[in-house]
Design a protein around this motif. Structure first.
Motif, PDB file in Angstrom:
ATOM      1  N   SER A 157      27.118  23.653  -0.581  1.00 12.53           N
ATOM      2  CA  SER A 157      25.812  23.076  -0.884  1.00 12.53           C
ATOM      3  C   SER A 157      25.081  22.725   0.395  1.00 12.53           C
ATOM      4  CB  SER A 157      25.945  21.809  -1.741  1.00 12.53           C
ATOM      5  OG  SER A 157      26.427  20.724  -0.962  1.00 12.53           O
ATOM      6  N   ASP A 167      28.132  28.360  -5.909  1.00 11.42           N
ATOM      7  CA  ASP A 167      29.507  28.822  -6.103  1.00 11.42           C
ATOM      8  C   ASP A 167      29.521  30.327  -5.912  1.00 11.42           C
ATOM      9  OD1 ASP A 167      30.376  26.289  -6.649  1.00 11.42           O
ATOM     10  OD2 ASP A 167      30.681  26.623  -8.803  1.00 11.42           O
ATOM     11  N   LYS A 221      23.546  29.728  -7.705  1.00  6.98           N
ATOM     12  CA  LYS A 221      22.982  28.621  -6.928  1.00  6.98           C
ATOM     13  C   LYS A 221      22.086  27.732  -7.781  1.00  6.98           C
ATOM     14  CE  LYS A 221      19.441  31.793  -5.074  1.00  6.98           C
ATOM     15  NZ  LYS A 221      18.171  31.200  -5.483  1.00  6.98           N
ATOM     16  N   LYS A 260      22.310  18.947 -11.522  1.00  8.57           N
ATOM     17  CA  LYS A 260      22.810  17.890 -10.639  1.00  8.57           C
ATOM     18  C   LYS A 260      23.853  17.007 -11.318  1.00  8.57           C
ATOM     19  CE  LYS A 260      19.613  13.990 -11.273  1.00  8.57           C
ATOM     20  NZ  LYS A 260      18.709  13.055 -10.586  1.00  8.57           N
ATOM     21  N   SER A 263      24.334  21.971   5.968  1.00  4.33           N
ATOM     22  CA  SER A 263      25.008  22.539   4.802  1.00  4.33           C
ATOM     23  C   SER A 263      26.467  22.833   5.130  1.00  4.33           C
ATOM     24  CB  SER A 263      24.331  23.850   4.372  1.00  4.33           C
ATOM     25  OG  SER A 263      22.982  23.649   4.045  1.00  4.33           O
ATOM     26  N   MET A 311      25.044  16.292  -2.650  1.00  6.35           N
ATOM     27  CA  MET A 311      24.317  17.557  -2.641  1.00  6.35           C
ATOM     28  C   MET A 311      22.805  17.348  -2.652  1.00  6.35           C
ATOM     29  SD  MET A 311      26.736  19.914  -5.079  1.00  6.35           S
ATOM     30  CE  MET A 311      28.432  20.271  -4.584  1.00  6.35           C
ATOM     31  N   ARG A 316      23.511  19.660   2.081  1.00  4.71           N
ATOM     32  CA  ARG A 316      23.793  18.236   1.905  1.00  4.71           C
ATOM     33  C   ARG A 316      22.480  17.459   1.870  1.00  4.71           C
ATOM     34  NH1 ARG A 316      28.485  20.572   0.654  1.00  4.71           N
ATOM     35  NH2 ARG A 316      29.902  20.936   2.408  1.00  4.71           N
ATOM     36  N   LYS A 331      27.459  18.020 -10.540  1.00  6.44           N
ATOM     37  CA  LYS A 331      27.804  18.262  -9.146  1.00  6.44           C
ATOM     38  C   LYS A 331      27.930  16.941  -8.379  1.00  6.44           C
ATOM     39  CE  LYS A 331      28.197  22.754  -8.996  1.00  6.44           C
ATOM     40  NZ  LYS A 331      29.478  23.396  -8.621  1.00  6.44           N
ATOM     41  N   ALA A 348      23.208  23.587  -4.695  1.00  7.41           N
ATOM     42  CA  ALA A 348      24.642  23.882  -4.660  1.00  7.41           C
ATOM     43  C   ALA A 348      24.854  25.354  -4.958  1.00  7.41           C
ATOM     44  CB  ALA A 348      25.384  23.032  -5.680  1.00  7.41           C
TER      45      ALA A 348
END
Length: 452
Positions: free
Chosen positions: A380, A367, A343, A347, A418, A354, A382, A350, A365
Motif C-alpha cells: 500500500s 494485492d 488495487k 478501507k 509506500s 494505508m 502509507r 484493510k 492498497a
C-alpha cells in the motif's frame, strides 16, 4: 573437490578426490556402484570400483548413509551419466547402520516431516532448500543492487502492526503465580512485549532516512490455523520506499518478482527441472510465463463487477466492500491470463496505516494475484497525512500515545511513501510446486508442532 565444481570443470582422465555420502550402493561379486552425493549440486556422481582395489571387501560393507572419501580417475560412463569416477581408493569417514531411516526408496512427505533433521538428504528436500538459498540471495541482490539499505527489524516489539492481536507474548513473569491480569510494569521490559508480526512500521523509519530500505527476516503469528499455507513462524520481505506512490509500489513489486523468479530459473536450473518432472508438471513453463507476462492493474470494484457478471456458480458470492475468496483469485488470473494487481481496496477491510483515497471509502492498497497460487504480495501507499492517520486510529479504537514515534514520521519531514510485504515461503511454494508450507521451511512451527 565439490561435485558442483567437478561437473563444471573436470575432463575425462582427470584424477579427483571427493567427500560426501552414499545414497545407494549396488554390489556385485567382483565390482560395485556407489550413487554418491556431496550436497553441493542436485546432480549425483556414480563411483565404480572393482576387486582390484585394496580394501574391496570393506567397501562392499559400506551402507547407505555412510560418509566417504573417494579418489580415482574420471572415465566415460557406461550408463546415462556424462562420466563416472573409477575409484582407486575409497575411505570410510563416518559409518551408518542398516536401520538408517533414509533408504533409497520413496518416502512420504509426512514421514519425512517426522525426521525433518534428515530430510535435506533426500532429492526433493535437497532441491527445496537449495532453491530457498538461491531465492534468498536473489532477493538481497535485487535490493542491494538498487541502493536499498537492509534493515534488521526488531523481533521483540510492543506494537501490533496488523492490529489483529494474534501475537506471541514475550514475558519473564512466573505465569504459574499470576492471578488475574498480569502486571506488565513488573515484566522484563516494563510493558507488554510480543514477537513481531511485521517489521513494516519500524522499516518506515529507515525509509524516511535512507529513501529505500527492506527487511528480510522471521515474523510470528499466533494464529491457530492448520492450512497448507499458514505457519506460526515464517520469513517476510518488506521493502519501504520514500517518494513512491501506489503506482511506483506496483512497479517495484513486479520488477522484483520477475528478477527473483528469473534468477532462480538461471541459477537453480537442475532443481527446477527436478520439480517440473516430479512435483508439478508444467512448473518451468509457468515460471517462464510469469517472467514474460505483463501484470494487469485493476481496481477492486472492477474485479467484483467482473466476478458478478461471470457465468459461474460461486461458493462464496463476491460482494462490493468485501474481500475476495480463493476461487475469485483463480478466476481473475485466468480471466486476464496472467498476474493481476488488485488495487484500491475497501478501507474497512484493510489496515490503519494505508493511504485513504479521496472517495472516503477505499485505500491505496494492492494485492498481487498470480496464476496457480493466488495472493503472493500485499502492499500500500502509507498514509502520510498526520491528521488523517490519527483520526483513522481513533476510529478503530487504537491507542495513539504508544504510537507517537510512528505518527511523528508524518510531522518530521514526512513524504509520500509506500511498501509491500511478501511471505518468503509463499514464494517458495510457487517456485517449487511443493504445496505445503511445512515442506519449504526447514523446521516448521505450526499449532502443536515445535520440534527441534
Amino acid at each position: 573437490m565439490d561435485l558442483k565444481d567437478l561437473f563444471k570443470t573436470t575432463k575425462i582422465g582427470d584424477t579427483v578426490t571427493v567427500n560426501g555420502w552414499i545414497r545407494n550402493h549396488r554390489k556385485q561379486k567382483e565390482f560395485g556402484f556407489i550413487d554418491f552425493s556431496d550436497g553441493t549440486t542436485q546432480a549425483h556422481l556414480q563411483i565404480v570400483y572393482d576387486n582390484t582395489i585394496s580394501n574391496f571387501e570393506s567397501i562392499q560393507k559400506m551402507l547407505v548413509g555412510c560418509a566417504i572419501e573417494a579418489t580415482g580417475t574420471i572415465v566415460e560412463s557406461q550408463g546415462n551419466q556424462a562420466f563416472e569416477l573409477k575409484a582407486t581408493e575409497v575411505k570410510l569417514l563416518g559409518d551408518c547402520p542398516a536401520d538408517y531411516p533414509i533408504q533409497p526408496k520413496k518416502h512420504t512427505r509426512e514421514f519425512l516431516r517426522e525426521v525433518a533433521y534428515l530430510r535435506p538428504r533426500t532429492n526433493l528436500f535437497q532441491a527445496v532448500f537449495r532453491v530457498r538459498s538461491v531465492a534468498a540471495y536473489a532477493i538481497h541482490k535485487y535490493f542491494q543492487d538498487r541502493n536499498y539499505v537492509y534493515f534488521h527489524a526488531p523481533l521483540i516489539t510492543a506494537s501490533d502492526c496488523e492490529g489483529a492481536g494474534e501475537m506471541f507474548q514475550v514475558t519473564t513473569l512466573d505465569l504459574e503465580r499470576v492471578n488475574g491480569k498480569p502486571d506488565y510494569s513488573k515484566d522484563f521490559f516494563g510493558k507488554q512485549a510480543n514477537l513481531t508480526v511485521s517489521g513494516q512500521l519500524e522499516a518506515e523509519t529507515f525509509a524516511l532516512a535512507y529513501k529505500k530500505t527492506y527487511t528480510f527476516g522471521p515474523t510470528f503469528r499466533a494464529e491457530n490455523s492448520n492450512t497448507k499455507t499458514h505457519a506460526n513462524e515464517f520469513w517476510m520481505i518488506e521493502p519501504e520506499m520514500a517518494f513512491t506512490d501506489l503506482e511506483g509500489d506496483m512497479d517495484v513489486m513486479e520488477d522484483m518478482l520477475k528478477f527473483v523468479v528469473n534468477y532462480v530459473l538461471e541459477n537453480a536450473s537442475l532443481e527446477i527441472d527436478f520439480f517440473d518432472q516430479f512435483v508439478e508438471k508444467g512448473l518451468k513453463e509457468k515460471l517462464v510465463k510469469l517472467v514474460n507476462s505483463p501484470f494487469t492493474r485493476i481496481d477492486h470494484k472492477e474485479v467484483i463487477k467482473i466476478l458478478k457478471e461471470a457465468d459461474v456458480k460461486w461458493e462464496f458470492e463476491p460482494e462490493y466492500g468485501e474481500d475476495i475468496a480463493k476461487e475469485h483469485e483463480k478466476y481473475i488470473t485466468e480471466y486476464f491470463n496472467g498476474p493481476v494487481f488488485i488495487k484500491n481496496w475497501p478501507k474497512d477491510i484493510k489496515a490503519f496505516y494505508m493511504k485513504q483515497n479521496e472517495d472516503g471509502t477505499t485505500v491505496a492498497a494492492v494485492d498481487l494475484e498470480v496464476p496457480g497460487a493466488g495472493e503472493l504480495m500485499g502492499g500500500s501507499q502509507r498514509e502520510e497525512n498526520y491528521e488523517k492517520l490519527v483520526a483513522r486510529m481513533e476510529e478503530l479504537g487504537m491507542e495513539t500515545d504508544s504510537m507517537e514515534w510512528y505518527l511523528n514520521l508524518r510531522k518530521f519531514g514526512g513524504c509520500v511513501h509506500s511498501g509491500f510485504g511478501m511471505g518468503f515461503e509463499r514464494l517458495l511454494i510457487y517456485l517449487t510446486g511443493v504445496e505445503n508450507i511445512r515442506d519449504v521451511i526447514p523446521y516448521p512451527r505450526t499449532p502443536g508442532n515445535c520440534e527441534y
